[in-house]
Motif scaffolding. Structure first.
Motif, PDB file in Angstrom:
ATOM      1  N   LEU A   1      85.963 -15.182  10.449  1.00 23.10           N
ATOM      2  CA  LEU A   1      84.520 -15.410  10.360  1.00 23.10           C
ATOM      3  C   LEU A   1      83.933 -15.788  11.724  1.00 23.10           C
ATOM      4  O   LEU A   1      82.821 -15.357  12.061  1.00 23.10           O
ATOM      5  N   VAL A   2      84.662 -16.562  12.500  1.00 31.58           N
ATOM      6  CA  VAL A   2      84.190 -16.914  13.843  1.00 31.58           C
ATOM      7  C   VAL A   2      84.089 -15.653  14.709  1.00 31.58           C
ATOM      8  O   VAL A   2      83.105 -15.467  15.434  1.00 31.58           O
ATOM      9  N   ALA A   3      85.069 -14.777  14.614  1.00 27.32           N
ATOM     10  CA  ALA A   3      85.038 -13.531  15.388  1.00 27.32           C
ATOM     11  C   ALA A   3      83.839 -12.665  14.987  1.00 27.32           C
ATOM     12  O   ALA A   3      83.149 -12.110  15.858  1.00 27.32           O
ATOM     13  N   LEU A   4      83.571 -12.572  13.694  1.00 30.09           N
ATOM     14  CA  LEU A   4      82.412 -11.800  13.236  1.00 30.09           C
ATOM     15  C   LEU A   4      81.108 -12.426  13.734  1.00 30.09           C
ATOM     16  O   LEU A   4      80.192 -11.710  14.152  1.00 30.09           O
ATOM     17  N   SER A   5      81.036 -13.735  13.688  1.00 32.57           N
ATOM     18  CA  SER A   5      79.834 -14.429  14.139  1.00 32.57           C
ATOM     19  C   SER A   5      79.592 -14.192  15.630  1.00 32.57           C
ATOM     20  O   SER A   5      78.456 -13.939  16.048  1.00 32.57           O
ATOM     21  N   LEU A   6      80.648 -14.275  16.429  1.00 32.34           N
ATOM     22  CA  LEU A   6      80.511 -14.026  17.872  1.00 32.34           C
ATOM     23  C   LEU A   6      80.046 -12.602  18.154  1.00 32.34           C
ATOM     24  O   LEU A   6      79.182 -12.372  19.001  1.00 32.34           O
ATOM     25  N   LEU A   7      80.609 -11.642  17.417  1.00 34.58           N
ATOM     26  CA  LEU A   7      80.209 -10.245  17.600  1.00 34.58           C
ATOM     27  C   LEU A   7      78.749 -10.049  17.203  1.00 34.58           C
ATOM     28  O   LEU A   7      78.006  -9.337  17.897  1.00 34.58           O
ATOM     29  N   GLN A   8      78.324 -10.675  16.120  1.00 38.55           N
ATOM     30  CA  GLN A   8      76.922 -10.604  15.702  1.00 38.55           C
ATOM     31  C   GLN A   8      76.009 -11.159  16.790  1.00 38.55           C
ATOM     32  O   GLN A   8      74.982 -10.544  17.117  1.00 38.55           O
ATOM     33  N   GLN A   9      76.375 -12.303  17.338  1.00 35.69           N
ATOM     34  CA  GLN A   9      75.562 -12.910  18.388  1.00 35.69           C
ATOM     35  C   GLN A   9      75.484 -12.017  19.619  1.00 35.69           C
ATOM     36  O   GLN A   9      74.419 -11.885  20.240  1.00 35.69           O
ATOM     37  N   MET A  10      76.593 -11.394  19.970  1.00 37.28           N
ATOM     38  CA  MET A  10      76.600 -10.492  21.124  1.00 37.28           C
ATOM     39  C   MET A  10      75.694  -9.291  20.883  1.00 37.28           C
ATOM     40  O   MET A  10      74.948  -8.877  21.779  1.00 37.28           O
ATOM     41  N   LEU A  11      75.750  -8.727  19.684  1.00 31.31           N
ATOM     42  CA  LEU A  11      74.899  -7.583  19.361  1.00 31.31           C
ATOM     43  C   LEU A  11      73.426  -7.969  19.375  1.00 31.31           C
ATOM     44  O   LEU A  11      72.587  -7.230  19.892  1.00 31.31           O
ATOM     45  N   ASN A  12      73.101  -9.130  18.805  1.00 30.17           N
ATOM     46  CA  ASN A  12      71.710  -9.581  18.808  1.00 30.17           C
ATOM     47  C   ASN A  12      71.212  -9.852  20.222  1.00 30.17           C
ATOM     48  O   ASN A  12      70.086  -9.488  20.573  1.00 30.17           O
ATOM     49  N   THR A  13      72.055 -10.469  21.034  1.00 25.83           N
ATOM     50  CA  THR A  13      71.674 -10.751  22.419  1.00 25.83           C
ATOM     51  C   THR A  13      71.458  -9.456  23.197  1.00 25.83           C
ATOM     52  O   THR A  13      70.491  -9.340  23.958  1.00 25.83           O
ATOM     53  N   ALA A  14      72.341  -8.496  23.004  1.00 23.47           N
ATOM     54  CA  ALA A  14      72.197  -7.209  23.692  1.00 23.47           C
ATOM     55  C   ALA A  14      70.931  -6.494  23.245  1.00 23.47           C
ATOM     56  O   ALA A  14      70.217  -5.899  24.059  1.00 23.47           O
ATOM     57  N   SER A  15      70.628  -6.569  21.968  1.00 21.31           N
ATOM     58  CA  SER A  15      69.420  -5.932  21.440  1.00 21.31           C
ATOM     59  C   SER A  15      68.167  -6.537  22.058  1.00 21.31           C
ATOM     60  O   SER A  15      67.260  -5.821  22.486  1.00 21.31           O
ATOM     61  N   VAL A  16      68.126  -7.864  22.118  1.00 13.01           N
ATOM     62  CA  VAL A  16      66.968  -8.545  22.711  1.00 13.01           C
ATOM     63  C   VAL A  16      66.862  -8.213  24.200  1.00 13.01           C
ATOM     64  O   VAL A  16      65.766  -7.965  24.715  1.00 13.01           O
ATOM     65  N   ALA A  17      67.990  -8.179  24.885  1.00 15.42           N
ATOM     66  CA  ALA A  17      67.983  -7.853  26.316  1.00 15.42           C
ATOM     67  C   ALA A  17      67.466  -6.441  26.553  1.00 15.42           C
ATOM     68  O   ALA A  17      66.682  -6.200  27.481  1.00 15.42           O
ATOM     69  N   ILE A  18      67.858  -5.520  25.696  1.00 12.88           N
ATOM     70  CA  ILE A  18      67.394  -4.130  25.839  1.00 12.88           C
ATOM     71  C   ILE A  18      65.897  -4.051  25.583  1.00 12.88           C
ATOM     72  O   ILE A  18      65.158  -3.382  26.322  1.00 12.88           O
ATOM     73  N   LEU A  19      65.441  -4.743  24.540  1.00  9.33           N
ATOM     74  CA  LEU A  19      64.006  -4.729  24.246  1.00  9.33           C
ATOM     75  C   LEU A  19      63.206  -5.369  25.376  1.00  9.33           C
ATOM     76  O   LEU A  19      62.150  -4.866  25.755  1.00  9.33           O
ATOM     77  N   ASN A  20      63.709  -6.472  25.937  1.00 15.97           N
ATOM     78  CA  ASN A  20      63.003  -7.131  27.042  1.00 15.97           C
ATOM     79  C   ASN A  20      62.992  -6.279  28.296  1.00 15.97           C
ATOM     80  O   ASN A  20      62.006  -6.250  29.018  1.00 15.97           O
ATOM     81  N   SER A  21      64.081  -5.578  28.571  1.00 14.26           N
ATOM     82  CA  SER A  21      64.120  -4.726  29.761  1.00 14.26           C
ATOM     83  C   SER A  21      63.175  -3.543  29.587  1.00 14.26           C
ATOM     84  O   SER A  21      62.552  -3.093  30.548  1.00 14.26           O
ATOM     85  N   GLY A  22      63.048  -3.061  28.372  1.00 13.43           N
ATOM     86  CA  GLY A  22      62.113  -1.969  28.120  1.00 13.43           C
ATOM     87  C   GLY A  22      60.676  -2.421  28.244  1.00 13.43           C
ATOM     88  O   GLY A  22      59.810  -1.673  28.723  1.00 13.43           O
ATOM     89  N   MET A  23      60.379  -3.648  27.879  1.00 11.26           N
ATOM     90  CA  MET A  23      59.011  -4.175  27.986  1.00 11.26           C
ATOM     91  C   MET A  23      58.624  -4.364  29.450  1.00 11.26           C
ATOM     92  O   MET A  23      57.514  -4.064  29.832  1.00 11.26           O
ATOM     93  N   SER A  24      59.553  -4.870  30.267  1.00 10.37           N
ATOM     94  CA  SER A  24      59.242  -5.064  31.670  1.00 10.37           C
ATOM     95  C   SER A  24      59.140  -3.727  32.399  1.00 10.37           C
ATOM     96  O   SER A  24      58.427  -3.608  33.391  1.00 10.37           O
ATOM     97  N   TYR A  25      59.809  -2.713  31.870  1.00 13.75           N
ATOM     98  CA  TYR A  25      59.752  -1.388  32.473  1.00 13.75           C
ATOM     99  C   TYR A  25      58.359  -0.785  32.316  1.00 13.75           C
ATOM    100  O   TYR A  25      57.850  -0.127  33.205  1.00 13.75           O
ATOM    101  N   TYR A  26      57.728  -1.040  31.172  1.00 13.12           N
ATOM    102  CA  TYR A  26      56.413  -0.459  30.891  1.00 13.12           C
ATOM    103  C   TYR A  26      55.275  -1.322  31.409  1.00 13.12           C
ATOM    104  O   TYR A  26      54.144  -0.928  31.382  1.00 13.12           O
ATOM    105  N   SER A  27      55.552  -2.536  31.881  1.00 13.95           N
ATOM    106  CA  SER A  27      54.462  -3.417  32.344  1.00 13.95           C
ATOM    107  C   SER A  27      53.974  -3.021  33.712  1.00 13.95           C
ATOM    108  O   SER A  27      54.599  -2.553  34.556  1.00 13.95           O
TER     109      SER A  27
END
Length: 99
Positions: free
Chosen positions: A73-99
């Motif tokens: 369960l800890v391994a799954l939780s860490l992977l979930q957090q990594m995926l969520n963090t990567a998703s937010v980072a991608i969305l933020n990089s895309g927003m700064s690209y269009y600004s």
């Protein structure tokens, strides 16, 4: 980039659902008299046991307690957090690209 971020979010949500199924499997293991031939229980077992078996090889049962589920369960939780963090980072990089 939006598609990649969405895909990462879907994967994180899928892992969250799998974590819930895993928790159900662990809780059901506390009842030794269950009929695992039942189609629902058999399905839950067939979905979760291969993943749990990978961790059972790392942590042997201690005093009859199978602690491998905690690590799983800890391994799954860490992977979930990594995926969520990567998703937010991608969305933020895309927003700064269009600004």
């Amino acid at each position: 980039m939006q598609i990649l971020a969405t895909l990462l979010q879907v994967l994180a949500q899928t892992l969250e659902i799998y974590s819930l199924v895993l928790i159900v499997r662990v809780l059901l293991s506390w009842f030794p008299n269950l009929d695992w031939a039942n189609p629902v229980l058999s399905t839950v077992s067939s979905i979760t046991d291969p993943y749990l078996n990978a961790f059972r090889g790392l942590i042997p049962p201690l005093g009859g307690l199978d602690l491998s589920a905690i690590l799983a369960l800890v391994a799954l939780s860490l992977l979930q957090q990594m995926l969520n963090t990567a998703s937010v980072a991608i969305l933020n990089s895309g927003m700064s690209y269009y600004s």
